[in-house]
Design a protein around this motif. Sequence first.
Motif, PDB file in Angstrom:
ATOM      1  N   GLN A   1       4.361  31.764  63.136  1.00 59.06           N
ATOM      2  CA  GLN A   1       4.636  32.891  62.239  1.00 59.06           C
ATOM      3  C   GLN A   1       4.658  34.205  63.012  1.00 59.06           C
ATOM      4  OE1 GLN A   1       1.781  33.328  59.071  1.00 59.06           O
ATOM      5  NE2 GLN A   1       2.958  34.900  58.023  1.00 59.06           N
ATOM      6  N   GLU A   2       3.723  34.369  63.939  1.00 57.93           N
ATOM      7  CA  GLU A   2       3.692  35.587  64.744  1.00 57.93           C
ATOM      8  C   GLU A   2       4.901  35.672  65.676  1.00 57.93           C
ATOM      9  OE1 GLU A   2       1.634  38.241  64.792  1.00 57.93           O
ATOM     10  OE2 GLU A   2       0.661  37.453  63.011  1.00 57.93           O
TER      11      GLU A   2
ATOM     12  N   GLN B   1       7.835  34.530  65.002  1.00 59.85           N
ATOM     13  CA  GLN B   1       8.938  34.947  64.139  1.00 59.85           C
ATOM     14  C   GLN B   1       8.904  36.453  63.899  1.00 59.85           C
ATOM     15  OE1 GLN B   1      11.530  33.181  63.222  1.00 59.85           O
ATOM     16  NE2 GLN B   1      12.399  34.979  62.213  1.00 59.85           N
ATOM     17  N   ASN B   2       7.708  37.014  63.816  1.00 59.48           N
ATOM     18  CA  ASN B   2       7.594  38.464  63.659  1.00 59.48           C
ATOM     19  C   ASN B   2       8.214  39.189  64.855  1.00 59.48           C
ATOM     20  OD1 ASN B   2       6.266  38.217  61.205  1.00 59.48           O
ATOM     21  ND2 ASN B   2       4.218  38.383  62.106  1.00 59.48           N
ATOM     22  N   HIS B   3       7.981  38.663  66.057  1.00 62.70           N
ATOM     23  CA  HIS B   3       8.585  39.276  67.246  1.00 62.70           C
ATOM     24  C   HIS B   3      10.108  39.220  67.162  1.00 62.70           C
ATOM     25  CE1 HIS B   3       5.138  40.080  69.953  1.00 62.70           C
ATOM     26  NE2 HIS B   3       4.554  39.096  69.287  1.00 62.70           N
TER      27      HIS B   3
ATOM     28  N   GLU C   1      11.884  39.153  64.538  1.00 60.79           N
ATOM     29  CA  GLU C   1      12.357  40.043  63.477  1.00 60.79           C
ATOM     30  C   GLU C   1      12.361  41.499  63.927  1.00 60.79           C
ATOM     31  OE1 GLU C   1       9.960  39.148  60.088  1.00 60.79           O
ATOM     32  OE2 GLU C   1      10.943  37.220  59.721  1.00 60.79           O
TER      33      GLU C   1
ATOM     34  N   TYR D   1       4.356  47.457  65.890  1.00 62.49           N
ATOM     35  CA  TYR D   1       3.603  46.296  66.372  1.00 62.49           C
ATOM     36  C   TYR D   1       2.502  46.715  67.335  1.00 62.49           C
ATOM     37  CZ  TYR D   1       2.490  42.605  69.696  1.00 62.49           C
ATOM     38  OH  TYR D   1       1.813  41.757  70.545  1.00 62.49           O
TER      39      TYR D   1
END
Length: 271
Positions: free
Chosen positions: A116-117, A119-121, A123, A221
């Motif tokens: 999940q983290e 995927q944040n990168h 995005e 971030y």
Amino acid sequence: MTATLTRPAWTTKFEIETIDKLIAQHAPHFPTTRLQEPRQLTTEEELENFYRFRIGGAAHDLYIVQVCSKIIDQIPDPELQLFLSRQIGDDGAHSQFTRRRVWELSGHDPIDKIVQEVQNHWEFMGDLPIRNWLGFIAFELHYELHIVAQLILNSRTTTIVDPETSTFASQTILPDEAVHRFGVLAWWQSKYDKASPAEKAEIATQLLELDEEGQRRRNPYLKKHWQIVRDATGAEIEGLGVIYDAWRREVLSYFLDIPIAKLPQLVSVSE
């Protein structure tokens, strides 16, 4: 932006000396060496903060693996491909160690949270790292070079640690990451230093634009991450932004062979 400078060799000693110079200039409350030995994690709250911090670290490394795995097939340069094969293997091993350490301490496999983290990168960085070869260099600057000062300052002011993680970091991660930084620089110089003055000016302009885009994308971030680091390790983050900005200018000046005074006004991490 065509003025050039005489560059010393980029070494870990050069990094430390430059960062200590920036501390003296901009944030003298930061130490130039570790002042006290950190203690071990003890409370449940400290362990939970540690898990969150290290899951973020594992995601950082896995994201690098994913980006480099895409680029290795996009840029047909055997020197770059051989270097990236090392970087992919190293960062994959770093991420896997962290995953297993959190699993061991918590009793739960954190892989879903790591993914999940990651995927944040993807995005917040968008297609920047894989847009073109200069976008990839901007990615390497942000994920390998621009963070060096904050990592060094964190290591000097940390008050809470997991000894096993600290040992792995000092014996494996730190030397591996130095190889990555030196490898990025060597490949960049093999291209940039052969360019004509006009070509260099165009490349420098394009890379600065991409690096600025990367900074804007990463700012939210980084602010969140620094607070996570503070909560987990007790590291000092007051004044970290000014050192980050100054160090980033040093990195870009070196890579582009342009005096800092000739660089344009750069986006601040505080924006």
